[in-house]
Design an enzyme around this catalytic site. Sequence first.
Site, short mmCIF file in Angstrom:
data_model
loop_
_atom_site.label_atom_id
_atom_site.label_comp_id
_atom_site.label_asym_id
_atom_site.label_seq_id
_atom_site.Cartn_x
_atom_site.Cartn_y
_atom_site.Cartn_z
CG ASN A 159 -1.71 1.23 1.42
OD1 ASN A 159 -1.82 2.03 0.48
ND2 ASN A 159 -2.27 1.41 2.61
CE LYS A 211 -0.07 3.32 4.71
NZ LYS A 211 0.01 3.42 6.17
CG HIS A 247 -5.72 2.15 5.35
ND1 HIS A 247 -5.24 3.09 6.23
CD2 HIS A 247 -4.73 1.24 5.18
CE1 HIS A 247 -4.00 2.76 6.58
NE2 HIS A 247 -3.67 1.65 5.95
CD GLU A 301 -2.66 5.68 6.83
OE1 GLU A 301 -2.67 5.74 5.58
OE2 GLU A 301 -1.74 5.13 7.46
CD GLU A 307 -3.59 -2.43 7.36
OE1 GLU A 307 -2.46 -2.66 6.89
OE2 GLU A 307 -4.23 -1.42 7.09
N GLY A 343 2.48 2.18 10.81
CA GLY A 343 3.45 3.27 10.66
C GLY A 343 4.18 3.62 11.94
CB SER A 367 5.23 -1.98 11.94
OG SER A 367 4.86 -0.63 12.22
P1 PGA Z 1 2.85 0.26 7.62
O1 PGA Z 1 1.37 0.51 7.01
O2 PGA Z 1 3.33 -1.03 7.02
O3 PGA Z 1 3.64 1.45 7.19
O4 PGA Z 1 2.69 0.15 9.10
C1 PGA Z 1 0.48 -0.55 6.82
C2 PGA Z 1 -0.81 -0.02 6.26
O5 PGA Z 1 -1.23 1.07 6.66
O6 PGA Z 1 -1.46 -0.67 5.40
#
Ligand code: PGA
Length: 253
Positions: A9, A11, A95, A97, A167, A173, A213
């Site tokens: 992903n 982003k 997601h 976010e 997640e 992140g 992560s």
């Molecule tokens: P990350 O993000 O691997 O940077 O923690 C995962 C995601 O948001 O899908």
Amino acid sequence: MRRPFIAGNWKMHKTVAEAVAFARQLKEMAPCCADRDVLVAPPFTALSAVAEVLRGTGIHAAAQNLHEAPQGAFTGEVSAAMIAEAGCDYVIIGHSERRTLFGEDDALIGRKIVAALGCGLKVIFCIGETLQEREAGLTSAVVERQVKEGLKALRIDDIRHLVIAYEPVWAIGTGKTATPGQAEEVHAFIRSLMGRLYSKDAADALAILYGGSVKPDNMAELMAQPNVDGGLIGGASLDFDSFARMVMYDKKD
Ligand code: PGA
């Protein structure tokens, strides 16, 4: 019966030129990926260019979001049909976010899933609890609510077009990965919940990805869990070598 599923992903990262350069490298790897699903989700601007490079390779391109309406006066939005036409076969929906920064709730996410399936897109449906919810012992309750509300309109035949990504928000992140045991516990819960809501066969065939992560160093131990079928990877998917190591997590260099 379930294949490993490794998804990047991106982003709001990568210009069209950067995304295409990555996709070209990925294309070279395609012959080694026949036994697994590999996917990248570039920003909207790079979708058709990436999908074009990956066409015929078996590697998927995904959008990161869509609008639930088929068309209309929704400035700045993109519909499911537009995403399908760009050459994508998947879309990420729900997601964290989108939920926290853009105010998406379970009902809206449910409508987006229906819109995506209606245009023949497969859905990576993201769920997960916040740190506060985990510490309050609410992880299962939150995940159950997200699944039940988000998938309310889906019938059993729709489930084969679905991937669930667990997640935990506190792991996204932050560099703080769930332990393999923590991931497995929630994945097993999600699978049994899907078995109760749909059928054991549908639940057994469903890919459930872990996200938060994931890195080359922890991918294999997460994948060793019986109910962890893959990863939805943000930061560590931006660098090609890092992503390639996670795609080939079970192969020696
Ligand atoms: P990350 O993000 O691997 O940077 O923690 C995962 C995601 O948001 O899908």
